[in-house]
Design a protein around this motif. Structure first.
Motif, PDB file in Angstrom:
ATOM      1  N   ILE A 124       0.857  -1.178   0.000  1.00 16.81           N
ATOM      2  CA  ILE A 124       0.000   0.000   0.000  1.00 16.81           C
ATOM      3  C   ILE A 124       0.896   1.233   0.000  1.00 16.81           C
ATOM      4  N   GLY A 125       0.535   2.227  -0.793  1.00 12.18           N
ATOM      5  CA  GLY A 125       1.361   3.422  -0.905  1.00 12.18           C
ATOM      6  C   GLY A 125       2.253   3.350  -2.120  1.00 12.18           C
ATOM      7  N   ARG A 126       3.331   4.121  -2.098  1.00 14.34           N
ATOM      8  CA  ARG A 126       4.288   4.103  -3.197  1.00 14.34           C
ATOM      9  C   ARG A 126       5.451   3.189  -2.840  1.00 14.34           C
ATOM     10  N   TYR A 127       5.864   2.397  -3.805  1.00  9.77           N
ATOM     11  CA  TYR A 127       6.891   1.377  -3.570  1.00  9.77           C
ATOM     12  C   TYR A 127       8.161   1.981  -2.968  1.00  9.77           C
ATOM     13  N   LYS A 128       8.574   3.146  -3.453  1.00 11.29           N
ATOM     14  CA  LYS A 128       9.860   3.723  -3.060  1.00 11.29           C
ATOM     15  C   LYS A 128       9.788   4.585  -1.808  1.00 11.29           C
ATOM     16  N   ASP A 129       8.595   4.825  -1.259  1.00 13.84           N
ATOM     17  CA  ASP A 129       8.465   5.727  -0.115  1.00 13.84           C
ATOM     18  C   ASP A 129       8.917   5.068   1.180  1.00 13.84           C
ATOM     19  N   ALA A 130       9.541   5.887   2.046  1.00 15.65           N
ATOM     20  CA  ALA A 130       9.915   5.399   3.374  1.00 15.65           C
ATOM     21  C   ALA A 130       8.661   4.965   4.122  1.00 15.65           C
ATOM     22  N   GLY A 131       8.738   3.831   4.777  1.00 11.18           N
ATOM     23  CA  GLY A 131       7.610   3.294   5.523  1.00 11.18           C
ATOM     24  C   GLY A 131       6.789   2.272   4.766  1.00 11.18           C
ATOM     25  N   THR A 132       6.944   2.217   3.443  1.00 10.32           N
ATOM     26  CA  THR A 132       6.198   1.230   2.664  1.00 10.32           C
ATOM     27  C   THR A 132       6.710  -0.177   2.961  1.00 10.32           C
ATOM     28  N   ALA A 133       5.779  -1.085   3.204  1.00 14.86           N
ATOM     29  CA  ALA A 133       6.119  -2.491   3.458  1.00 14.86           C
ATOM     30  C   ALA A 133       5.589  -3.334   2.314  1.00 14.86           C
ATOM     31  N   ILE A 134       6.455  -4.127   1.709  1.00 18.77           N
ATOM     32  CA  ILE A 134       6.086  -4.974   0.571  1.00 18.77           C
ATOM     33  C   ILE A 134       6.051  -6.425   1.042  1.00 18.77           C
ATOM     34  N   ALA A 135       4.888  -7.063   0.904  1.00 12.66           N
ATOM     35  CA  ALA A 135       4.752  -8.479   1.257  1.00 12.66           C
ATOM     36  C   ALA A 135       5.005  -9.318   0.018  1.00 12.66           C
ATOM     37  N   VAL A 136       5.922 -10.278   0.120  1.00 14.78           N
ATOM     38  CA  VAL A 136       6.298 -11.133  -0.999  1.00 14.78           C
ATOM     39  C   VAL A 136       5.788 -12.545  -0.736  1.00 14.78           C
ATOM     40  N   SER A 137       5.125 -13.119  -1.724  1.00 21.65           N
ATOM     41  CA  SER A 137       4.668 -14.505  -1.610  1.00 21.65           C
ATOM     42  C   SER A 137       5.038 -15.277  -2.871  1.00 21.65           C
ATOM     43  N   PHE A 138       4.923 -16.608  -2.804  1.00 20.50           N
ATOM     44  CA  PHE A 138       5.382 -17.464  -3.891  1.00 20.50           C
ATOM     45  C   PHE A 138       4.269 -18.416  -4.329  1.00 20.50           C
ATOM     46  N   ASN A 139       4.219 -18.662  -5.630  1.00 24.91           N
ATOM     47  CA  ASN A 139       3.259 -19.611  -6.182  1.00 24.91           C
ATOM     48  C   ASN A 139       4.011 -20.576  -7.099  1.00 24.91           C
ATOM     49  N   ASN A 140       4.255 -21.790  -6.574  1.00 25.89           N
ATOM     50  CA  ASN A 140       5.009 -22.801  -7.329  1.00 25.89           C
ATOM     51  C   ASN A 140       6.299 -22.223  -7.896  1.00 25.89           C
ATOM     52  N   TYR A 141       7.041 -21.502  -7.040  1.00 27.20           N
ATOM     53  CA  TYR A 141       8.266 -20.836  -7.476  1.00 27.20           C
ATOM     54  C   TYR A 141       9.473 -21.723  -7.186  1.00 27.20           C
ATOM     55  N   PHE A 142      10.266 -21.990  -8.231  1.00 29.07           N
ATOM     56  CA  PHE A 142      11.434 -22.865  -8.131  1.00 29.07           C
ATOM     57  C   PHE A 142      12.675 -22.148  -8.636  1.00 29.07           C
ATOM     58  N   VAL A 143      13.802 -22.414  -7.998  1.00 31.21           N
ATOM     59  CA  VAL A 143      15.114 -21.957  -8.461  1.00 31.21           C
ATOM     60  C   VAL A 143      16.004 -23.184  -8.573  1.00 31.21           C
ATOM     61  N   ASN A 144      16.470 -23.476  -9.782  1.00 37.04           N
ATOM     62  CA  ASN A 144      17.265 -24.692 -10.030  1.00 37.04           C
ATOM     63  C   ASN A 144      16.571 -25.934  -9.461  1.00 37.04           C
ATOM     64  N   ASN A 145      15.245 -25.995  -9.683  1.00 37.39           N
ATOM     65  CA  ASN A 145      14.400 -27.124  -9.285  1.00 37.39           C
ATOM     66  C   ASN A 145      14.190 -27.249  -7.781  1.00 37.39           C
ATOM     67  N   ASN A 146      14.632 -26.263  -7.008  1.00 34.54           N
ATOM     68  CA  ASN A 146      14.356 -26.239  -5.578  1.00 34.54           C
ATOM     69  C   ASN A 146      13.206 -25.271  -5.324  1.00 34.54           C
ATOM     70  N   GLN A 147      12.172 -25.722  -4.626  1.00 35.18           N
ATOM     71  CA  GLN A 147      10.982 -24.902  -4.424  1.00 35.18           C
ATOM     72  C   GLN A 147      11.121 -24.005  -3.196  1.00 35.18           C
ATOM     73  N   LEU A 148      10.798 -22.718  -3.389  1.00 32.53           N
ATOM     74  CA  LEU A 148      10.770 -21.759  -2.290  1.00 32.53           C
ATOM     75  C   LEU A 148       9.319 -21.534  -1.874  1.00 32.53           C
ATOM     76  N   THR A 149       9.049 -21.640  -0.588  1.00 30.22           N
ATOM     77  CA  THR A 149       7.741 -21.311  -0.038  1.00 30.22           C
ATOM     78  C   THR A 149       7.945 -20.402   1.169  1.00 30.22           C
ATOM     79  N   GLY A 150       6.841 -19.793   1.623  1.00 33.99           N
ATOM     80  CA  GLY A 150       6.928 -18.914   2.774  1.00 33.99           C
ATOM     81  C   GLY A 150       6.631 -17.479   2.407  1.00 33.99           C
ATOM     82  N   THR A 151       7.100 -16.563   3.244  1.00 32.59           N
ATOM     83  CA  THR A 151       6.844 -15.138   3.025  1.00 32.59           C
ATOM     84  C   THR A 151       8.113 -14.326   3.274  1.00 32.59           C
TER      85      THR A 151
END
Length: 284
Positions: A124-151
């Motif tokens: 919420i807000g502007r990505y570059k503004d101080a105080g902005t919090a970005i929540a990152v999530s994953f959907n079947n995301y793999f790196v070199n066939n290793n799956q990352l889950t979590g937040t």
């Protein structure tokens, strides 16, 4: 009579000391566990790259920039993505959403890693503004066939005392081998300082970051470990790996060991020192 008792006592002490010394030698000899360090390196690399991909997607709307590299694995533009990834930006909805979709098949990216699946950013807000919090999530995301889950949560802290943009990054994640052969968990709290290149946000190749903080996890063997960054980790986006910095890593029931990422050269080698013994391993 007394001399005989004294002799027997001395013999018992000598034998006990000998057994203790032998036990210590065996304990030191068997402490060559590098598993926690290797798992840590995989987590550090994989989740740190997620932060970089998020920044590139938010600031440029793409992670598909042209790459020009050299024999030393330096990337001129610093991008991690590739032409098979798609970035979708929605700043109308609340919260705002950005997705980076690498597709359902492995996609060879500019850093030489195969990725597939989707990373989603919510804020919420502007990505570059101080105080902005970005929540990152994953959907079947793999790196070199290793799956990352979590937040992962990236909070913009504004400019620090050095005048550089700073971020707090909190991660709770799991990395699982594609065939389910192993899994390990990872939890970290970091500060990421943008030490170079902030004045040219559309050019990733001149960017450099410094990481401090601590983390913990359970490695693929089921052993817990804790970790503290004792010298800031430095990542230049013109290189595929961490170039310098040190961490002190303590696996459950074992001695503290030091992981050293080098002296600033761009290569994939790092060292692990355990009880004075030095092991070299390759970074992902």
């Amino acid at each position: 009579m007394y001399p005989k008792k004294i002799s027997m006592l001395i013999a018992v002490v000598v034998i006990s000391s000998s057994l203790l010394f032998t036990s210590c030698k065996k304990e030191a000899a068997k402490d060559s566990d590098t598993e926690s360090a290797e798992d840590y390196n995989t987590a550090e690399s994989s989740f740190n790259d997620v932060t970089t991909i998020a920044d590139q997607a938010a600031l440029t709307g793409s992670v598909n920039m042209r790459v020009a590299g050299d024999a030393a694995n330096n990337r001129a533009d610093g991008s991690l993505g590739s032409a098979c990834s798609t970035v979708t930006v929605d700043t109308v909805s609340i919260p705002h959403l950005i997705s980076v979709d690498f597709g359902t098949a492995n996609c060879m990216c500019n850093d030489g890693k195969n990725r597939r699946g989707k990373i989603t950013l919510s804020y919420i807000g502007r990505y570059k503004d101080a105080g902005t919090a970005i929540a990152v999530s994953f959907n079947n995301y793999f790196v070199n066939n290793n799956q990352l889950t979590g937040t992962e949560t990236i909070t913009n802290l504004g400019l620090n005392n050095a005048g550089n943009p700073a971020y707090k990054i909190e991660t709770k994640g799991t990395i699982k081998e594609a065939n389910g052969a192993w899994t390990f968990t990872w939890e970290s709290s970091r500060k990421r300082e943008w030490t170079a290149g902030a004045s040219t946000p559309l050019v990733q190749g001149d960017d450099a970051y410094s990481l401090t903080g601590s983390s913990s996890g359970v490695n693929r063997e089921g052993k817990a470990f804790t970790l503290n960054i004792s010298a800031p980790l430095v990542r230049k986006m013109s290189c595929n790996w961490l170039e310098s910095g040190r961490v002190d890593l303590t696996p459950e029931g074992l001695a503290v060991r030091t992981v050293d990422f080098g002296n600033g050269n761009c290569d994939n080698k790092a060292t692990l020192t355990i009880n004075g013994n030095v092991f070299t391993f390759s970074m992902n």
